[in-house]
Structure formats: structure tokens, C-alpha cells
Write a protein that holds these residues in place. Structure first.
Motif, PDB file in Angstrom:
ATOM      1  N   VAL A   1      55.857  33.540  30.970  1.00  0.00           N
ATOM      2  CA  VAL A   1      54.778  33.054  31.831  1.00  0.00           C
ATOM      3  C   VAL A   1      54.654  33.952  33.067  1.00  0.00           C
ATOM      4  CG1 VAL A   1      54.042  31.147  33.320  1.00  0.00           C
ATOM      5  CG2 VAL A   1      54.958  30.670  31.040  1.00  0.00           C
ATOM      6  N   ALA A   2      55.797  34.280  33.667  1.00  0.00           N
ATOM      7  CA  ALA A   2      55.759  35.120  34.875  1.00  0.00           C
ATOM      8  C   ALA A   2      55.175  36.494  34.564  1.00  0.00           C
ATOM      9  CB  ALA A   2      57.157  35.252  35.466  1.00  0.00           C
ATOM     10  N   GLU A   3      55.497  37.030  33.399  1.00  0.00           N
ATOM     11  CA  GLU A   3      54.965  38.355  33.041  1.00  0.00           C
ATOM     12  C   GLU A   3      53.454  38.312  32.826  1.00  0.00           C
ATOM     13  OE1 GLU A   3      59.048  40.091  30.968  1.00  0.00           O
ATOM     14  OE2 GLU A   3      57.515  39.142  29.702  1.00  0.00           O
ATOM     15  N   VAL A   4      52.983  37.230  32.226  1.00  0.00           N
ATOM     16  CA  VAL A   4      51.538  37.084  32.036  1.00  0.00           C
ATOM     17  C   VAL A   4      50.846  37.038  33.397  1.00  0.00           C
ATOM     18  CG1 VAL A   4      49.713  35.554  31.199  1.00  0.00           C
ATOM     19  CG2 VAL A   4      51.767  35.924  29.802  1.00  0.00           C
ATOM     20  N   LEU A   5      51.430  36.271  34.320  1.00  0.00           N
ATOM     21  CA  LEU A   5      50.838  36.147  35.653  1.00  0.00           C
ATOM     22  C   LEU A   5      50.885  37.488  36.390  1.00  0.00           C
ATOM     23  CD1 LEU A   5      52.411  32.694  36.603  1.00  0.00           C
ATOM     24  CD2 LEU A   5      50.034  33.110  35.919  1.00  0.00           C
ATOM     25  N   ASP A   6      51.950  38.256  36.167  1.00  0.00           N
ATOM     26  CA  ASP A   6      52.042  39.587  36.785  1.00  0.00           C
ATOM     27  C   ASP A   6      50.898  40.487  36.325  1.00  0.00           C
ATOM     28  OD1 ASP A   6      54.337  38.872  38.108  1.00  0.00           O
ATOM     29  OD2 ASP A   6      55.710  39.897  36.726  1.00  0.00           O
ATOM     30  N   ARG A   7      50.624  40.451  35.017  1.00  0.00           N
ATOM     31  CA  ARG A   7      49.548  41.286  34.479  1.00  0.00           C
ATOM     32  C   ARG A   7      48.221  40.918  35.138  1.00  0.00           C
ATOM     33  NH1 ARG A   7      50.992  43.313  29.307  1.00  0.00           N
ATOM     34  NH2 ARG A   7      49.060  44.508  29.347  1.00  0.00           N
ATOM     35  N   LEU A   8      48.023  39.618  35.269  1.00  0.00           N
ATOM     36  CA  LEU A   8      46.797  39.118  35.876  1.00  0.00           C
ATOM     37  C   LEU A   8      46.682  39.597  37.332  1.00  0.00           C
ATOM     38  CD1 LEU A   8      44.576  37.129  34.999  1.00  0.00           C
ATOM     39  CD2 LEU A   8      45.932  35.299  35.994  1.00  0.00           C
ATOM     40  N   ASP A   9      47.774  39.443  38.079  1.00  0.00           N
ATOM     41  CA  ASP A   9      47.776  39.860  39.479  1.00  0.00           C
ATOM     42  C   ASP A   9      47.529  41.349  39.642  1.00  0.00           C
ATOM     43  OD1 ASP A   9      48.015  37.490  40.716  1.00  0.00           O
ATOM     44  OD2 ASP A   9      50.163  37.638  41.179  1.00  0.00           O
ATOM     45  N   GLU A  10      48.118  42.113  38.730  1.00  0.00           N
ATOM     46  CA  GLU A  10      47.959  43.557  38.796  1.00  0.00           C
ATOM     47  C   GLU A  10      46.480  43.934  38.836  1.00  0.00           C
ATOM     48  OE1 GLU A  10      49.592  46.244  35.590  1.00  0.00           O
ATOM     49  OE2 GLU A  10      51.367  45.037  36.160  1.00  0.00           O
ATOM     50  N   VAL A  11      45.723  43.316  37.945  1.00  0.00           N
ATOM     51  CA  VAL A  11      44.301  43.641  37.869  1.00  0.00           C
ATOM     52  C   VAL A  11      43.546  43.051  39.058  1.00  0.00           C
ATOM     53  CG1 VAL A  11      42.204  43.443  36.483  1.00  0.00           C
ATOM     54  CG2 VAL A  11      44.416  43.744  35.358  1.00  0.00           C
ATOM     55  N   LEU A  12      43.846  41.793  39.376  1.00  0.00           N
ATOM     56  CA  LEU A  12      43.091  41.131  40.441  1.00  0.00           C
ATOM     57  C   LEU A  12      43.418  41.732  41.814  1.00  0.00           C
ATOM     58  CD1 LEU A  12      43.206  37.417  39.260  1.00  0.00           C
ATOM     59  CD2 LEU A  12      41.288  39.027  39.139  1.00  0.00           C
ATOM     60  N   ASP A  13      44.690  42.066  42.044  1.00  0.00           N
ATOM     61  CA  ASP A  13      45.062  42.657  43.329  1.00  0.00           C
ATOM     62  C   ASP A  13      44.381  44.005  43.544  1.00  0.00           C
ATOM     63  OD1 ASP A  13      46.601  40.492  43.786  1.00  0.00           O
ATOM     64  OD2 ASP A  13      48.544  41.478  43.485  1.00  0.00           O
ATOM     65  N   ALA A  14      44.106  44.692  42.447  1.00  0.00           N
ATOM     66  CA  ALA A  14      43.435  45.986  42.561  1.00  0.00           C
ATOM     67  C   ALA A  14      41.913  45.816  42.628  1.00  0.00           C
ATOM     68  CB  ALA A  14      43.826  46.873  41.381  1.00  0.00           C
ATOM     69  N   GLY A  15      41.456  44.561  42.803  1.00  0.00           N
ATOM     70  CA  GLY A  15      40.019  44.330  42.930  1.00  0.00           C
ATOM     71  C   GLY A  15      39.303  44.364  41.595  1.00  0.00           C
ATOM     72  N   GLY A  16      40.027  44.046  40.518  1.00  0.00           N
ATOM     73  CA  GLY A  16      39.435  44.181  39.197  1.00  0.00           C
ATOM     74  C   GLY A  16      38.757  42.935  38.659  1.00  0.00           C
TER      75      GLY A  16
ATOM     76  N   GLY B   1      39.880  29.087  34.809  1.00  0.00           N
ATOM     77  CA  GLY B   1      39.549  29.066  33.386  1.00  0.00           C
ATOM     78  C   GLY B   1      39.282  30.475  32.862  1.00  0.00           C
ATOM     79  N   LEU B   2      38.559  31.255  33.650  1.00  0.00           N
ATOM     80  CA  LEU B   2      38.220  32.605  33.215  1.00  0.00           C
ATOM     81  C   LEU B   2      39.433  33.525  33.240  1.00  0.00           C
ATOM     82  CD1 LEU B   2      34.779  32.774  34.989  1.00  0.00           C
ATOM     83  CD2 LEU B   2      35.170  32.862  32.520  1.00  0.00           C
ATOM     84  N   ALA B   3      40.339  33.268  34.168  1.00  0.00           N
ATOM     85  CA  ALA B   3      41.561  34.077  34.224  1.00  0.00           C
ATOM     86  C   ALA B   3      42.411  33.805  32.980  1.00  0.00           C
ATOM     87  CB  ALA B   3      42.351  33.768  35.498  1.00  0.00           C
ATOM     88  N   ILE B   4      42.481  32.537  32.586  1.00  0.00           N
ATOM     89  CA  ILE B   4      43.251  32.202  31.379  1.00  0.00           C
ATOM     90  C   ILE B   4      42.572  32.823  30.158  1.00  0.00           C
ATOM     91  CG2 ILE B   4      44.056  30.321  29.884  1.00  0.00           C
ATOM     92  CD1 ILE B   4      44.270  28.588  32.455  1.00  0.00           C
ATOM     93  N   GLU B   5      41.253  32.705  30.125  1.00  0.00           N
ATOM     94  CA  GLU B   5      40.502  33.319  29.027  1.00  0.00           C
ATOM     95  C   GLU B   5      40.802  34.825  28.941  1.00  0.00           C
ATOM     96  OE1 GLU B   5      35.914  32.997  27.961  1.00  0.00           O
ATOM     97  OE2 GLU B   5      36.289  34.560  29.438  1.00  0.00           O
ATOM     98  N   ALA B   6      40.815  35.470  30.096  1.00  0.00           N
ATOM     99  CA  ALA B   6      41.072  36.916  30.118  1.00  0.00           C
ATOM    100  C   ALA B   6      42.483  37.223  29.637  1.00  0.00           C
ATOM    101  CB  ALA B   6      40.865  37.461  31.534  1.00  0.00           C
ATOM    102  N   ALA B   7      43.432  36.369  30.024  1.00  0.00           N
ATOM    103  CA  ALA B   7      44.818  36.601  29.605  1.00  0.00           C
ATOM    104  C   ALA B   7      44.952  36.482  28.088  1.00  0.00           C
ATOM    105  CB  ALA B   7      45.754  35.622  30.309  1.00  0.00           C
ATOM    106  N   VAL B   8      44.161  35.607  27.505  1.00  0.00           N
ATOM    107  CA  VAL B   8      44.165  35.468  26.045  1.00  0.00           C
ATOM    108  C   VAL B   8      43.458  36.673  25.423  1.00  0.00           C
ATOM    109  CG1 VAL B   8      43.323  34.122  24.086  1.00  0.00           C
ATOM    110  CG2 VAL B   8      44.213  32.947  26.120  1.00  0.00           C
ATOM    111  N   ARG B   9      42.285  36.990  25.975  1.00  0.00           N
ATOM    112  CA  ARG B   9      41.459  38.050  25.404  1.00  0.00           C
ATOM    113  C   ARG B   9      42.183  39.405  25.420  1.00  0.00           C
ATOM    114  NH1 ARG B   9      37.175  37.468  28.522  1.00  0.00           N
ATOM    115  NH2 ARG B   9      37.671  39.195  29.878  1.00  0.00           N
ATOM    116  N   HIS B  10      42.898  39.646  26.512  1.00  0.00           N
ATOM    117  CA  HIS B  10      43.605  40.928  26.618  1.00  0.00           C
ATOM    118  C   HIS B  10      44.938  40.930  25.886  1.00  0.00           C
ATOM    119  CE1 HIS B  10      40.955  43.043  29.464  1.00  0.00           C
ATOM    120  NE2 HIS B  10      40.674  41.831  29.906  1.00  0.00           N
TER     121      HIS B  10
END
Ligand code: ADP
Ligand code: MG
Length: 552
Positions: free
Chosen positions: A502-517, A484-493
């Protein structure tokens, strides 16, 4: 930070409960800092949120223990579990998680060896008045004592977890480098105690690899491990009912995550993009190109852009496959127990009885080969009830009293005899990318959403209730919140901007999360959460009934 929380609390004894709010903020707490970030409005509300922060010196961990992200993640889970044990009261609630090693908000170990515990604290009251002395004892004695006891962790305990983390990292890399989609070590205990108890079954039959499928890897600490390597392409798991087929598949489903030492699935891994697919009649489907599986509906609906409020078993499963591929899955896991038969198979007799132009469905059996050969998507499926998949399988594993046997040669010999079946599809084409309309996900385009997990079954996101019961790889309530918070963040950003796929949105999310963000991206100070995979985020988005999409 302020001083003397204990005195403040004692001074509040007997005053109105709302005055707890004056305590928000940071306090000195011995060698640590206590951050009171959210205060409950009354004694019956969900607990207040507090964090206890230790810098590297105060935490006093050995450098070796936190040298890699994998060790930090494992160590954090160990510490959260120790903290829960060290806590003598239910008024302090730390989310210690289950059998998987996930990145969680409840405990994080920083690159520099700092440690933060984040937990719920039920602030005590006499009715609507503050029980200040009790609160002082809770926050200024019990809490720091529990943290001290937690951090006084014996080195030999830590090494079990950090070595395990090293081994799993090496194992995942080796499995991927060998081109395998899954690995199950000899001696693994795959069965669980029960549907509601995920600890390993006691006295079960340990896993034993058939010689022909055995592979060996050298791990930094465990040395050489031998196990069953599951190659790419189509893997069929067959066998009599109750012989352990679903248990093997479930272990692979869960193998996208590391497990805690002693779990039994310690050295069971699956491709990190493996997604469990199942039928889920009644779900909503929004603008999904299911045309490879479903065509010529009697309703005349366009299946290249298929939308329904109430999918059937077969269309829901077709949608799940397409959505998983859209999110980037390279391995699909399917169990006959939860699959729609008419999407899985159609035998020769039925083909003869019902002409192809009267049957909208193309069964998966005629598409998995092309998925593997043309698109590099592996399938592992459990199918004890039909032999038609023998025609398309690269390998066939027979489960016999919980022991796997390689019966590929026998199956190939059988497949050489014609069944009279006609192959129903030429090839599989990847679906067209979809773009989400941001207004359909959130009315508040930049703000916070109300996010509440109903265990692993449901997610309240803003105004919508999303049913995620059938997203079987959501294994932890904190993960539901994380989604839920990841979706919220994708909207907020503004990542879901009406243009990104959809794949590009998920990529953006992974970029931040994979870097420990996760600390920047998700509200880790406010709630218990676990960092989700992109596939479960996508699966949840796809189940939102208000979703609006267009195809590129
Ligand atoms: P199938 O899918 O072949 O019908 P399941 O995987 O559902 O079989 O397993 C049937 C039962 O056997 C389950 O209760 C499961 O917990 C148990 N089981 C599975 N594997 C083992 C094992 N290795 N040792 C002991 N019991 C097992
Ligand atoms: Mg089964």
C-alpha cells in the motif's frame, strides 16, 4: 482550432439537441482557445465541460506571480474565485472551492504563465431542441467576458495571495526544521461560523500563545510571527466542555492545507502527514494488523490479519491508527468526542475488576509513548474526561475560555502520585505491510471507472459505494472526486499490481502528483476535482468493502 463558434451555434438554432455534439473540439475564442471536451446529452443532464485556455501572452500575468508552484497554486484559487464572482449566470459553473487552497482542475496556472479555466456549461435548449442564439451568447460572450474580467486582477490583490503562499511555504519549512508537528499563530481565529459555514467566526476570541510554548519564525513578507509550537511526542489538550478543545484540534487537522487569506487559520499549520483518527463503527476492515490494540477476541479471530464487515467503535479506531501509520502518517490527531472510550483508556478500578486476559483491548494510553519514542509518531489528543494520559504526555495544554494555558508542570506533579494503574503493553510494533489484490479494487483492470462523489460523504467507484463520512480530513467534494480518480489511475497504471505494498502504491502516486503531474494522471478535463493527499486516498481504499489484501 475551428473558427466561428458563434455562427455555428446560431445555425443550430431549433435543431435537435444531440447536434450540440458536433461542436466538440477546440475553437478560437479571442485571445484564448475554447475547448469543448464533453457535451451533455440533454438539457437536464449534468453540464457540458468546457475549458478556456490562455497562453502566457493572452493571460498577461506578471512573471513574479507564477514564479513558484506555491504561488501558482494560490493564484489559481484566487482566479477561480474571481471567475465565480464574475459569472453572471448559473449556467456556467466553476468549482471555486472553499477555505483551503487546493490544487484543483477548475483553474490552473502553468509554469510559463498560461492559464486554463475548466468549468461546466449548461447548454441551453427549447425542450429537446437547441437554443443556439442563447448558447452563442453563453459561450461566446458571457464566458470570455467573465474570463477577461477575472484576469484583469489588480496587482495588490494578487500580492496578498502570492505573499501568503511564500509565507506559508517558509512557515511549514521552519516548523518542520524546528522539529514541531504544529504551529498556531497569535491572533488566529480558529472557530468557524457553524458546522455548515466554514468561514471564520466573527467576534470570536483570538488565539493567544502561552509564554512557555511560544516560538517565533521569520517569514519573508509577514516578518516575525509568534505562536504556539507543538512539539513531538504526546500532546494532551484538556479543559472543560465548550472551552475550545475540539476547535483547536480541528484547526490542526485542517492545518495540513494552506487556507485562503483572511480565513483566520492563515498561519496555522500542522505536519503535512497528520491524520485525524476516529471511531467509526460499522465500517469494513480488511486484513489489518490491529493486534497491538486488540488481541484474544472471544470469537477467536486472528487480529494480526483482522477482517470484518462490521467493526466496533474500538476495532474501527484501532484499524484507523494502523492504516494511517501504514500510509506514512507521522502525527495522529484524536478527539475524545469521536473516539472509542474503551480504546483510549482503562482506569485502575476497571483493570482490577476485569482481568487483562478477559479484555481484548489494549488502550492507546499504553501505546502512544512507544509510538512516539520508538517510531517517531506524534499524537495530539483532546481528552477532558480522564487524567490517565498525564502519565504519558510530554505537554498538557489547558483550554480555558478559548485561551490555551501550559499546565504541563501541574500535570506532571499530579502524575507523580500513583493511580494504581498497570501499564498494559510493552511496546508498539509497526504493522506488517499489506498488498492489495488489484481485482478487488476494479473489475476493469485498465479502463475508466464510474466515479461520482456524494459530497464529502461518499464515493461511487465503479461498482462500489464507499462511505467516507468519517474520513474527516476530506473537506471538499472535489477532493472526493480526486481520490476516486487517483485510485483509478493507480489501477490503470498497474501500480496496484498484487505485489506493491500500500505504501509503495501511494509513493508512486505522490511521485507524479508532487511533480505537478495531475493533468496527466487525473481526468482534469472531464470533472471538477481537487488533488488529494495520500492519506485520504488510503483511507478511501481501506473503506472499500470489496477490498482483498494479503500481508507481506
Ligand atoms: P470543547 O471541545 O472544549 O467542548 P469546542 O471546541 O467544541 O469545545 O467549542 C465550543 C464552542 O465554542 C463552539 O461552538 C465553538 O465554535 C466555540 N468557540 C471555539 N473557539 C472559540 C473562540 N476562540 N472564540 C469564540 N468561540 C469559540
Ligand atoms: Mg469537544
Amino acid at each position: 482550432p475551428r473558427h466561428d463558434l458563434s455562427n455555428e451555434l446560431t445555425a443550430l438554432e431549433g435543431t435537435s439537441y444531440g447536434r450540440y455534439k458536433s461542436l466538440r473540439g477546440k475553437w478560437w475564442a479571442g485571445p484564448a482557445i475554447l475547448d469543448i471536451s464533453k457535451i451533455q446529452s440533454d438539457p437536464y443532464a449534468p453540464p457540458s465541460r468546457v475549458a478556456l485556455e490562455f497562453d502566457a501572452e493572452a493571460a498577461d500575468l506578471l512573471e513574479d506571480w507564477y514564479a513558484t508552484p506555491e504561488r501558482r497554486r494560490a493564484l489559481a484559487v484566487l482566479l477561480a474565485k474571481r471567475f465565480r464572482k464574475a459569472c453572471p449566470t448559473r449556467d456556467l459553473r466553476i468549482d471555486a472551492g472553499g477555505q483551503e487552497i487546493l490544487r484543483r482542475a477548475s483553474c490552473t496556472v502553468g509554469e510559463d504563465g498560461s492559464v486554463v479555466f475548466r468549468l461546466g456549461a449548461q447548454l441551453p435548449g427549447h425542450g429537446r431542441r437547441i437554443a443556439g442564439r442563447q448558447a452563442a451568447r453563453l459561450l461566446c460572450e458571457i464566458l470570455p467576458d467573465a474570463a477577461d474580467e477575472t484576469l484583469a486582477v489588480p496587482e495588490e490583490d494578487v500580492l496578498v495571495w502570492t505573499r501568503h503562499a511564500d509565507d506559508l511555504k517558509a512557515l511549514r519549512e521552519a516548523v518542520a526544521a524546528a522539529g514541531l508537528v504544529g504551529f498556531v499563530a497569535d491572533g488566529a481565529m480558529l472557530a468557524r461560523r457553524s458546522g455548515v459555514d466554514q468561514r471564520p467566526l466573527e467576534n470570536g476570541v483570538p488565539f493567544a500563545t502561552p509564554e512557555s510554548m511560544a516560538v517565533e519564525f521569520d517569514l519573508p513578507h509577514a516578518g516575525t510571527v509568534r505562536g504556539m509550537g507543538i512539539g513531538p511526542g504526546v500532546t494532551l489538550i484538556v479543559g472543560g466542555g465548550f472551552h475550545g478543545k475540539s476547535t483547536l484540534l480541528r484547526a490542526l487537522e485542517s492545518g495540513v492545507w494552506d487556507h485562503i487569506p483572511g480565513d483566520g487559520r492563515d498561519l496555522v499549520v500542522a505536519d503535512s502527514s497528520a491524520v485525524k483518527i476516529r471511531a467509526e463503527d460499522g465500517r469494513a476492515v480488511t486484513g489489518v494488523d490491529v493486534h497491538a490494540f486488540v488481541d484474544h477476541l472471544p470469537s477467536g479471530d486472528d487480529t494480526r490479519h483482522f477482517t470484518t464487515e462490521n467493526a466496533s467503535g474500538s476495532t474501527s479506531q484501532a484499524a484507523a491508527v494502523v492504516e494511517a501509520l501504514e500510509a506514512g502518517a507521522k502525527a495522529l490527531l484524536i478527539d475524545e468526542d469521536t473516539a472509542a472510550t474503551n480504546l483510549m483508556i482503562r482506569d485502575a478500578r476497571m483493570q482490577e475488576l476485569v482481568a487483562k486476559d478477559r479484555e481484548p483491548l489494549t488502550p492507546l494510553v499504553d501505546l502512544v509513548r512507544s509510538m512516539a519514542d520508538d517510531h517517531g509518531v506524534a499524537t495530539i489528543l483532546v481528552m477532558g474526561g480522564s487524567g490517565d494520559y498525564m502519565d504519558v504526555a510530554d505537554r498538557v495544554v489547558l483550554m480555558d475560555a478559548y485561551r490555551p494555558e501550559d499546565v504541563t508542570e501541574r500535570a506532571k506533579a499530579l502524575a507523580a502520585k500513583p493511580t494504581g494503574r498497570t501499564v498494559e503493553a510493552g511496546g508498539f510494533r509497526m504493522p506488517r505491510a499489506r498488498v492489495i489484490d488489484p481485482r478487488s479494487v476494479s473489475s476493469e483492470s485498465r479502463g475508466k471507472q464510474k466515479i461520482k462523489a456524494g459530497g464529502t460523504d461518499g464515493l461511487r467507484f465503479g461498482e462500489s459505494d464507499v462511505d467516507v463520512r468519517s474520513v474527516e480530513q476530506i473537506t471538499d467534494p472535489a477532493m472526493t472526486t480526486g481520490i476516486g480518480l487517483a485510485i483509478e489511475a493507480a489501477v490503470r497504471h498497474g501500480w496496484i499490481d498484487g505485489e506493491a505494498t500500500v505504501a509503495e502504491v501511494l509513493d508512486r502516486l505522490d511521485e507524479v502528483l508532487d511533480a505537478g503531474g495531475e493533468a496527466e494522471l487525473l481526468r482534469i478535463r472531464e470533472v471538477d476535482l481537487a488533488v488529494p493527499r495520500r492519506y485520504e486516498v488510503a483511507a478511501t481504499l481501506n473503506r472499500m468493502r470489496e477490498l482483498v489484501v494479503h500481508q507481506e
